[in-house]
Design an enzyme around this catalytic site. Structure first.
Site, PDB file in Angstrom:
ATOM      1  CG  HIS A 445      -6.698   4.618  -1.756  1.00  0.00           C
ATOM      2  ND1 HIS A 445      -5.419   5.267  -2.151  1.00  0.00           N
ATOM      3  CD2 HIS A 445      -6.486   3.319  -2.223  1.00  0.00           C
ATOM      4  CE1 HIS A 445      -4.643   4.529  -2.558  1.00  0.00           C
ATOM      5  NE2 HIS A 445      -4.981   3.328  -2.686  1.00  0.00           N
ATOM      6  CD  GLU A 446      -8.971   0.245  -1.126  1.00  0.00           C
ATOM      7  OE1 GLU A 446      -8.808  -0.314  -2.032  1.00  0.00           O
ATOM      8  OE2 GLU A 446      -7.634   0.561  -0.635  1.00  0.00           O
TER       9      GLU A 446
END
Length: 661
Positions: A445-446
């Site tokens: 996600h990051e």
């Protein structure tokens, strides 16, 4: 005034000594009286047994038991007929203390004859407890009630002084040896210039009055929280050299009707008696909110106080040398009558500092602590865009706490870096145990945010990416602007929405649509909010054009709007929803395209992030083999050459490096 009060004055420059000693003594006296009453009551009844007179005669005749008397402990017969003695029952092991009373009608010599016949030693004495009993029963309750009334009165008036001084102003006189001056205030040069004029008028008012100029009656300091409005007021007090009276807007409000208005009158009367002087009201919105608020526009105590404030400001003559200064961070809720010329006719905006202002503020706060040689205030200023003066003070203090926690001799760049990350992203919760599956999902996600951010033109440069939980987030992708910004372009907003969508797109591409999680909820919310503002406020769509739709939402019960009303049709509302969806969906597809083209970099960064957990911008650029978006040397606080422990620095105090921007 006692020495304790003087010590308190030195600690708080805005607080004078208050007469609270009387209330404390009243409370102490109340407690002592209650203890005395309980003690005598206990002494009167402990260990005694009230018996009938006939039973007592049985003890005299040795029928029910034997009286125990001697020279040291005789039977006591008081003049009021009370008899006290000890008896040993036939069936008892220990003597018992008893009391009884002689009946009102009895043969006066018969009792004494029986006592002599049975060799019982007795003693007649006057009643010594009658006076004490009378005081306890009749006088002491009255004394206790009076003391309780005095104590309650002093508590209600907050130690203001004399009896029933509810209407006296609670303004405190600024009086401190450690005065704040304009040299202690930085980043608000324009506000200092406006207030300097007020100070010069108080020092030499003839220079203004001889050409007919009039100083403003009131100066209103307006700005976000933490920008230094109250600090500016303290600096005015230190620079002016005239009496300075400080109070808060909430000090005028009380549960009793008319008290607030009376305190306003007393405040201005105090100002006239001490002219030339300055009156300062902090948090003016507590008493100056728009009148007629709430259902029915009721007239409450706050509105009555505000009316009196309006009258006093309109009535006093500024030529007497009384200047009113107030501060608020909510000018939108103030009554318009307060802001008209003739009352608060000068508004001074105290905004967040720019880069030069932040550099000056860092210079002031870093002088108060021991810092390493290579701490540069110019780098600190560039690395903290959007910080207020309070944020900077908090950051420096947090850095000092970090250094002290690690037994360092001085504050280093690493401490300042950690303090900034704590303020902007929250404290790292490294003790939290994250399952491997969730950890890997957070890493992708990051990484999705990071890859998209590196491939759009108008986003903020990358600062740091981490999957260590901070605050309420499981992962953080931190981006900081290179300089202060005052406008947002359409292309920049679209790029930000695209970066918001990068996290969700990375999850979908890596784990499939069925495995997307709730971690992107905040990203979706922020992207939708920006897209809706583009459509309804900023006029950035061709379909609806440069028109604002919907009245600006205001907090309810401030006399402006009870609720948010739509000023457009249902068809327009449907078009707005369609345009918002179109913007967000287009950026979602754009993020998908970027991550699809850079799938290898996404996987490489996510896997490395899973192992390291935290990577700064330089590590990311080196790993992916791409050029940085910015000059990392000018943006990074912590330098590689720095000794993190700070042991290489000597114990002498080093001057902070003041590189000019």
């Amino acid at each position: 005034m006692g020495s304790n009060n003087k010590k308190n004055e030195e600690k708080n420059p805005f607080v004078m000594g208050s007469d609270q000693g009387g209330g404390k003594f009243a409370l102490i006296g109340l407690i002592i009286g209650a203890v005395i009453l309980i003690y005598f009551s206990f002494m009167s009844f402990r260990g005694t047994n009230e018996i009938s007179y006939n039973e007592f005669l049985g003890y005299v005749n040795n029928e029910n038991g034997r009286l125990l008397t001697d020279i040291r402990a005789p039977l006591i017969i008081n003049e009021d007929g009370k008899i006290t003695g000890r008896v040993l029952r036939h069936d008892g092991e220990k003597p018992e203390i008893f009391t009884t009373r002689i009946p009102p009608i009895w043969d006066g010599g018969d009792l004494y004859k029986k006592l002599q016949d049975n060799n019982i030693i007795y003693k007649s004495e006057e009643s010594q407890n009658s006076m004490i009993t009378m005081i306890l029963v009749n006088v002491l309750p009255i004394i206790l009630m009076v003391m309780l009334l005095i104590f309650m009165t002093r508590q209600m008036q907050g130690g203001a002084g004399g009896t029933m001084n509810f209407g006296r102003s609670r303004a405190r006189k600024y009086d401190s040896k450690d005065k704040v001056t304009f040299d202690d205030v930085a980043g608000v040069n324009e506000a200092k210039t406006e207030l300097q004029e007020v100070i010069e008028f108080l020092k030499d008012k003839e220079r203004f009055t001889r050409i007919g100029a009039k100083i403003p009656k009131g100066v209103l300091l307006v700005g976000p929280p933490g920008t230094g409005k109250t600090l500016l007021a303290r600096a005015v007090a230190g620079e002016s050299g005239v009496p300075f009276f400080y109070t808060s807007g909430s000090d005028f409000l009380e549960m009793f009707v008319g008290v607030g208005a009376s305190r306003v009158r007393d405040l201005f009367e105090t100002g006239r008696k001490n002219a030339p002087c300055i009156l300062f009201i902090d948090e003016l919105d507590a008493v100056g909110r728009t009148r007629g608020a709430g259902y029915g526009g009721g007239h409450d105590e706050r509105e009555q106080t505000l009316n009196q404030l309006l009258v006093e400001m309109d009535g006093f003559d500024p030529s007497t040398g009384v200047i009113l200064i107030a501060a608020t961070n909510r000018p939108d809720v103030l009554d318009q009558a307060l802001l008209r010329p003739g009352r608060f006719d000068r508004q001074v905006v105290v905004d967040n500092p720019d880069m030069a202002g932040r550099e000056a503020i860092f210079g002031i706060h870093l002088k108060k602590i021991k810092t390493s040689k290579n701490v540069s205030v110019s780098k600190l200023a560039r690395a903290t865009p959007g910080f207020s003066g309070a944020d900077i003070a908090n950051m420096v203090n947090e850095a000092a706490l970090f250094a002290a926690r690690q037994n360092k001799k001085k504050v280093t760049n690493a401490d300042l870096e950690e303090a900034r990350d704590k303020i902007t992203m929250g404290i790292a919760r490294r003790s939290r145990i994250i399952p491997e599956k969730d950890k890997r999902l957070t890493a992708y996600h990051e990484a999705g945010h990071t890859i998209v951010n590196m491939n759009v033109e108008n986003s903020d440069p990358l600062h740091k990416v981490s999957i260590v939980p901070r605050g309420m987030a499981l992962g953080i992708t931190s981006m900081l602007p290179q300089e202060d910004e005052y406008h947002l372009s359409k292309s920049r907003i679209l790029d930000q929405i695209c970066v918001f969508m990068g996290g969700r797109v990375a999850e979908e591409l890596t784990f499939g649509a069925a495995e997307i999680c709730t971690g992107a909820s905040n990203d979706i919310q922020r992207a939708t909010e920006m897209a809706r503002k583009m459509v309804t406020e900023w006029g950035m769509t061709d379909t609806l054009g440069p028109i604002a739709y919907g009245q600006k939402e205001e907090p309810i019960f401030i006399g402006k709007e009870i609720a948010h009303h739509k000023d457009y049709s249902e068809e327009t509302a449907q078009t707005i929803d369609e345009e918002v969806k179109k913007i967000v969906t287009a950026q979602y597809d754009r993020a998908r395209s970027i991550l699809t083209e850079n799938a290898d970099k996404l996987k490489k960064l996510a896997e490395e992030l899973t192992l390291k957990e935290t990577m700064d911008a330089e590590e990311v650029y080196v790993l992916l083999g791409v050029e940085p978006q910015q000059d990392l040397a000018n943006f990074r606080i912590a330098d590689e050459a720095q000794n993190v422990s700070g042991d290489s620095d000597d114990d002498s105090e080093d001057e902070v490096k003041t590189d000019k921007v």
